[in-house]
Design a protein around this motif. Structure first.
Motif, PDB file in Angstrom:
ATOM      1  N   GLY A  82      11.625  29.437 125.098  1.00  0.00           N
ATOM      2  CA  GLY A  82      12.286  29.595 123.807  1.00  0.00           C
ATOM      3  C   GLY A  82      12.042  28.431 122.878  1.00  0.00           C
ATOM      4  O   GLY A  82      12.205  28.552 121.661  1.00  0.00           O
ATOM      5  N   ASP A  83      11.659  27.280 123.450  1.00  0.00           N
ATOM      6  CA  ASP A  83      11.291  26.109 122.634  1.00  0.00           C
ATOM      7  C   ASP A  83       9.785  25.941 122.737  1.00  0.00           C
ATOM      8  O   ASP A  83       9.274  25.453 123.759  1.00  0.00           O
ATOM      9  N   ASP A  84       9.073  26.346 121.696  1.00  0.00           N
ATOM     10  CA  ASP A  84       7.608  26.303 121.708  1.00  0.00           C
ATOM     11  C   ASP A  84       7.034  25.071 121.023  1.00  0.00           C
ATOM     12  O   ASP A  84       5.810  24.947 120.901  1.00  0.00           O
ATOM     13  N   HIS A  85       7.902  24.162 120.562  1.00  0.00           N
ATOM     14  CA  HIS A  85       7.409  22.966 119.880  1.00  0.00           C
ATOM     15  C   HIS A  85       6.371  22.193 120.695  1.00  0.00           C
ATOM     16  O   HIS A  85       5.371  21.721 120.136  1.00  0.00           O
ATOM     17  N   PRO A  86       6.569  21.989 122.002  1.00  0.00           N
ATOM     18  CA  PRO A  86       5.591  21.186 122.739  1.00  0.00           C
ATOM     19  C   PRO A  86       4.170  21.720 122.638  1.00  0.00           C
ATOM     20  O   PRO A  86       3.213  20.941 122.519  1.00  0.00           O
ATOM     21  N   TYR A  87       4.007  23.047 122.683  1.00  0.00           N
ATOM     22  CA  TYR A  87       2.664  23.635 122.606  1.00  0.00           C
ATOM     23  C   TYR A  87       2.036  23.370 121.240  1.00  0.00           C
ATOM     24  O   TYR A  87       0.837  23.043 121.144  1.00  0.00           O
ATOM     25  N   GLU A  88       2.821  23.508 120.205  1.00  0.00           N
ATOM     26  CA  GLU A  88       2.318  23.301 118.847  1.00  0.00           C
ATOM     27  C   GLU A  88       1.950  21.834 118.616  1.00  0.00           C
ATOM     28  O   GLU A  88       0.920  21.530 117.999  1.00  0.00           O
ATOM     29  N   LEU A  89       2.796  20.920 119.131  1.00  0.00           N
ATOM     30  CA  LEU A  89       2.606  19.494 118.857  1.00  0.00           C
ATOM     31  C   LEU A  89       1.507  18.878 119.711  1.00  0.00           C
ATOM     32  O   LEU A  89       0.958  17.832 119.351  1.00  0.00           O
ATOM     33  N   ALA A  90       1.172  19.502 120.838  1.00  0.00           N
ATOM     34  CA  ALA A  90       0.099  18.983 121.691  1.00  0.00           C
ATOM     35  C   ALA A  90      -1.271  19.500 121.279  1.00  0.00           C
ATOM     36  O   ALA A  90      -2.301  18.934 121.683  1.00  0.00           O
ATOM     37  N   LEU A  91      -1.313  20.564 120.476  1.00  0.00           N
ATOM     38  CA  LEU A  91      -2.600  21.198 120.169  1.00  0.00           C
ATOM     39  C   LEU A  91      -3.615  20.246 119.546  1.00  0.00           C
ATOM     40  O   LEU A  91      -4.799  20.269 119.937  1.00  0.00           O
ATOM     41  N   PRO A  92      -3.243  19.367 118.596  1.00  0.00           N
ATOM     42  CA  PRO A  92      -4.249  18.438 118.066  1.00  0.00           C
ATOM     43  C   PRO A  92      -4.839  17.520 119.141  1.00  0.00           C
ATOM     44  O   PRO A  92      -6.029  17.180 119.072  1.00  0.00           O
ATOM     45  N   GLY A 100       1.278  26.274 111.188  1.00  0.00           N
ATOM     46  CA  GLY A 100       1.271  27.509 110.419  1.00  0.00           C
ATOM     47  C   GLY A 100       1.101  28.733 111.292  1.00  0.00           C
ATOM     48  O   GLY A 100       2.055  29.224 111.903  1.00  0.00           O
ATOM     49  N   GLU A 101      -0.113  29.210 111.404  1.00  0.00           N
ATOM     50  CA  GLU A 101      -0.384  30.470 112.101  1.00  0.00           C
ATOM     51  C   GLU A 101       0.043  30.431 113.569  1.00  0.00           C
ATOM     52  O   GLU A 101       0.598  31.410 114.094  1.00  0.00           O
ATOM     53  N   TYR A 102      -0.215  29.296 114.248  1.00  0.00           N
ATOM     54  CA  TYR A 102       0.134  29.192 115.666  1.00  0.00           C
ATOM     55  C   TYR A 102       1.652  29.215 115.859  1.00  0.00           C
ATOM     56  O   TYR A 102       2.175  29.926 116.728  1.00  0.00           O
ATOM     57  N   THR A 103       2.376  28.460 115.043  1.00  0.00           N
ATOM     58  CA  THR A 103       3.837  28.449 115.126  1.00  0.00           C
ATOM     59  C   THR A 103       4.406  29.842 114.885  1.00  0.00           C
ATOM     60  O   THR A 103       5.313  30.296 115.606  1.00  0.00           O
ATOM     61  N   GLN A 104       3.882  30.536 113.896  1.00  0.00           N
ATOM     62  CA  GLN A 104       4.374  31.878 113.584  1.00  0.00           C
ATOM     63  C   GLN A 104       4.123  32.840 114.746  1.00  0.00           C
ATOM     64  O   GLN A 104       4.978  33.680 115.073  1.00  0.00           O
ATOM     65  N   ALA A 105       2.956  32.699 115.390  1.00  0.00           N
ATOM     66  CA  ALA A 105       2.637  33.573 116.523  1.00  0.00           C
ATOM     67  C   ALA A 105       3.592  33.324 117.690  1.00  0.00           C
ATOM     68  O   ALA A 105       4.088  34.281 118.318  1.00  0.00           O
ATOM     69  N   LEU A 106       3.867  32.072 117.986  1.00  0.00           N
ATOM     70  CA  LEU A 106       4.762  31.764 119.094  1.00  0.00           C
ATOM     71  C   LEU A 106       6.195  32.174 118.780  1.00  0.00           C
ATOM     72  O   LEU A 106       6.926  32.645 119.662  1.00  0.00           O
ATOM     73  N   MET A 107       6.601  32.010 117.525  1.00  0.00           N
ATOM     74  CA  MET A 107       7.956  32.410 117.139  1.00  0.00           C
ATOM     75  C   MET A 107       8.150  33.920 117.257  1.00  0.00           C
ATOM     76  O   MET A 107       9.268  34.403 117.527  1.00  0.00           O
ATOM     77  N   ALA A 108       7.082  34.682 117.095  1.00  0.00           N
ATOM     78  CA  ALA A 108       7.184  36.140 117.171  1.00  0.00           C
ATOM     79  C   ALA A 108       7.515  36.603 118.577  1.00  0.00           C
ATOM     80  O   ALA A 108       8.101  37.681 118.757  1.00  0.00           O
ATOM     81  N   GLY A 109       7.147  35.818 119.571  1.00  0.00           N
ATOM     82  CA  GLY A 109       7.453  36.192 120.944  1.00  0.00           C
ATOM     83  C   GLY A 109       6.835  37.524 121.310  1.00  0.00           C
ATOM     84  O   GLY A 109       5.665  37.794 121.034  1.00  0.00           O
ATOM     85  N   SER A 110       7.646  38.385 121.937  1.00  0.00           N
ATOM     86  CA  SER A 110       7.133  39.681 122.393  1.00  0.00           C
ATOM     87  C   SER A 110       6.835  40.629 121.237  1.00  0.00           C
ATOM     88  O   SER A 110       6.244  41.691 121.441  1.00  0.00           O
ATOM     89  N   ARG A 111       7.227  40.273 120.024  1.00  0.00           N
ATOM     90  CA  ARG A 111       6.934  41.121 118.858  1.00  0.00           C
ATOM     91  C   ARG A 111       5.491  40.953 118.364  1.00  0.00           C
ATOM     92  O   ARG A 111       5.038  41.714 117.511  1.00  0.00           O
ATOM     93  N   LEU A 112       4.797  39.941 118.885  1.00  0.00           N
ATOM     94  CA  LEU A 112       3.416  39.712 118.455  1.00  0.00           C
ATOM     95  C   LEU A 112       2.529  40.850 118.960  1.00  0.00           C
ATOM     96  O   LEU A 112       2.529  41.171 120.154  1.00  0.00           O
ATOM     97  N   SER A 113       1.754  41.446 118.065  1.00  0.00           N
ATOM     98  CA  SER A 113       0.891  42.566 118.457  1.00  0.00           C
ATOM     99  C   SER A 113      -0.305  42.061 119.249  1.00  0.00           C
ATOM    100  O   SER A 113      -0.670  40.878 119.191  1.00  0.00           O
ATOM    101  N   LYS A 156      -4.080  35.207 128.816  1.00  0.00           N
ATOM    102  CA  LYS A 156      -3.384  35.293 130.101  1.00  0.00           C
ATOM    103  C   LYS A 156      -2.202  34.323 130.139  1.00  0.00           C
ATOM    104  O   LYS A 156      -1.171  34.603 130.763  1.00  0.00           O
ATOM    105  N   ALA A 157      -2.348  33.180 129.449  1.00  0.00           N
ATOM    106  CA  ALA A 157      -1.269  32.182 129.398  1.00  0.00           C
ATOM    107  C   ALA A 157      -0.244  32.504 128.316  1.00  0.00           C
ATOM    108  O   ALA A 157       0.648  31.683 128.061  1.00  0.00           O
ATOM    109  N   ASN A 158      -0.381  33.668 127.677  1.00  0.00           N
ATOM    110  CA  ASN A 158       0.540  34.066 126.601  1.00  0.00           C
ATOM    111  C   ASN A 158       0.536  33.054 125.462  1.00  0.00           C
ATOM    112  O   ASN A 158       1.570  32.761 124.865  1.00  0.00           O
ATOM    113  N   LEU A 159      -0.633  32.463 125.197  1.00  0.00           N
ATOM    114  CA  LEU A 159      -0.858  31.487 124.125  1.00  0.00           C
ATOM    115  C   LEU A 159      -0.149  30.155 124.378  1.00  0.00           C
ATOM    116  O   LEU A 159      -0.103  29.304 123.494  1.00  0.00           O
TER     117      LEU A 159
END
Length: 534
Positions: free
Chosen positions: A267-277, A309-322, A346-349
């Protein structure tokens, strides 16, 4: 190793995360607590002299290796609790009121400060290979051209229980000693207990050496930055010690932002977004990007925008992401990290630090470094999901340990008959924390941003300098940047914070070109904030 709860993983793996064999816990608990050496009950010191050449300028200094004894509070104010080891270097002939003094410590929590001492700012520096395993002894110990002694007196402090620092249980009755030691560990091996121990050490040191009117700085690395936030607030608002500056290296203030074990906090996806760079920087370094750019910094700017931007929005969508959206995002993640698109799907992003370290060079059965992702080493288990060790720690730790153990006894004349512990024997570190101004309830996941903010608000002249490495997967630089830009401070205080990034890892100084930049930037920061007319 990676499947620990988040707090335990961070405690075990933050700098300096070195795999060091310790005593068997079952046997250790069966042994009675020995009555402390009488030397622990009184301050000890050994004086020596030397000189260092810093970028062509010779500086003569006096060195003191010794201990200060910390006591309890209230009705226990005469009860010794900790013998705390330090090495201080004082420039000869300098006027105390005009000479800055910087208190320096590593993290852990519970780490000795051998790393910053022998790698960054002491007068001697151990020579290690840049991004490969340093060959075994004999190790090179050279004049440190980038010692901080040109700008400030320096005090390297070992955390309670680490280095030559020891917890003290002093009672004639063995059962009472055992109970005392249990109480010491519970009180001091904690976010707040550790901060108060360092505060007591610093105020004692200022009195012992007549440095109350000197410009004062804190320099912490990794968990040492967590400590610095807590410590700055204690010094400012409990001890009335205004600091000139707080210097942070490889920062972590909010532990929910760490990339080690984020799957335990869904439910907290910040670590994935902040580690990406940092993933992108690492893939760039190891030539794993499908379409490698000409330079690193423009790539990082692009990845930061995508992450927020796009990555954060995708993770926030959760199971609603197409499925189509997930595929598109996964393809971009492949372009930025080199990991296959199918792996991202496979890692669900969501790829944690250990997964990335294991997979990036997995086709060569290599594990990528954590503290410094420029390093690589043979994978212990090529079929594992995550990395099982840190090649950077394995590459340089022996050099630091051997160099210091020789130097402290040979040059500083301290430690004969004593064991230097790389880490305190911490069975449990209490990460709960009471933030300033908060209700009586304790944070269960440490966030000391309010502490540093309180120190800045109550001392609006306080300057903060943030330093970090692009190749640090332990405390990613973009996470540190995010924390600083979300500090609960007035907008007018934003100008008090400066940011500098280096083409290195967690231990920025392990890369010599970055060490020079780090020295020059820190020395300039001190000169600009010491309130002394130059």
């Amino acid at each position: 190793m990676r499947k620990l709860p988040l707090a335990a993983a961070l405690a075990a793996l933050l700098l300096s995360s070195v795999a060091v064999a310790g005593p068997d816990k079952k046997d250790d608990k069966a042994k009675p607590e020995a009555k402390p050496d009488a030397a622990l009950l009184q301050p000890q010191s050994s004086n020596s002299e030397g000189s260092v050449s810093v970028e062509g300028h010779s500086i003569s200094y006096k060195a003191v290796a010794g201990t200060l004894v910390l006591h309890g509070s209230g009705d226990k104010e005469n009860e010794p609790e900790v013998s705390m080891f330090y090495v201080a270097y004082f420039k000869k002939g300098a006027e105390a009121t005009k000479r800055p003094i910087t208190f320096i410590y590593n993290g852990g929590p519970g780490s000795a400060t051998v790393w910053l001492h022998m790698g960054a700012f002491g007068p001697k520096r151990v020579v290690t290979s840049d991004d490969t395993h340093t060959p075994a002894a004999p190790y090179g110990l050279v004049n440190n051209d980038y010692s901080l002694l040109d700008a400030s007196d320096v005090v390297f402090i070992d955390a309670p229980g680490a280095g030559f620092s020891r917890l003290i249980a002093d009672d004639a009755d063995k059962s009472k000693r055992d109970e005392q030691m249990k109480d010491r560990k519970k009180a001091i091996y904690s976010v707040d207990g550790d901060g108060h121990a360092f505060a007591q050490f610093i105020t004692q040191f200022l009195s012992k050496y007549g440095r109350w009117n000197s410009p004062k700085y804190l320099f912490g690395e990794s968990y040492g930055t967590t400590r610095s936030a807590v410590l700055a607030n204690i010094l400012e608002n409990e001890d009335s010690v205004d600091l000139n500056g707080v210097i942070l290296l490889s920062q972590i203030l909010s532990f929910d932002n760490g990339i080690d074990g984020p799957e335990t906090n869904p439910g907290d996806d910040h670590p994935y977004e902040l580690a990406l760079p940092t993933y992108a920087a690492t893939a760039f370094y190891h030539h794993k990007l499908p379409q490698p750019p000409a330079a690193l910094e423009p790539l990082l700017q692009e990845v930061e925008q995508f992450a927020m931007g796009e990555y954060t929005q995708a993770l926030m969508a959760g199971s609603r992401l197409s499925d189509a959206q997930k595929q598109a995002v996964a393809e971009k993640l492949h372009q930025y990290t080199g990991l296959p698109t199918a792996y991202w799907i496979k890692a669900n992003l969501r790829v944690g630090g250990g997964m990335f370290e294991h997979e990036l060079q997995g086709d060569s059965d290599l594990t990528t470094g954590r503290l410094d992702s420029r390093f690589s080493g043979p994978s212990l288990d090529p079929l594992s999901k995550e990395s099982e060790y840190d090649p950077q720690s394995s590459a340089i730790s022996s050099a630091y340990v051997a160099a210091f153990n020789d130097y402290v006894r040979r040059d500083l004349k301290f430690g004969e008959g004593r064991q230097y512990r790389l880490f305190a024997d911490v069975d449990h570190w209490d990460f709960s924390h009471k933030a300033p101004g908060s209700p009586d309830t304790l944070q269960q996941s440490t966030n000391v941003m309010p502490d540093l903010a309180m120190a800045m608000k109550t001392n609006p002249d306080l300057r903060v300098m943030l330093n970090g490495g692009y190749y640090d997967l332990a405390t990613p630089f973009f996470a540190a940047d995010y924390e600083m830009h979300h500090m609960p401070i007035p907008a007018a205080l934003d100008k008090n914070i400066t940011y500098t990034w280096y083409p290195s890892g967690h231990m920025v100084y392990a890369h010599e070109a970055s060490l020079k930049l780090l020295h020059d930037n820190v020395a300039r920061f001190i000169e600009q904030t010491d309130n002394v007319r130059h």
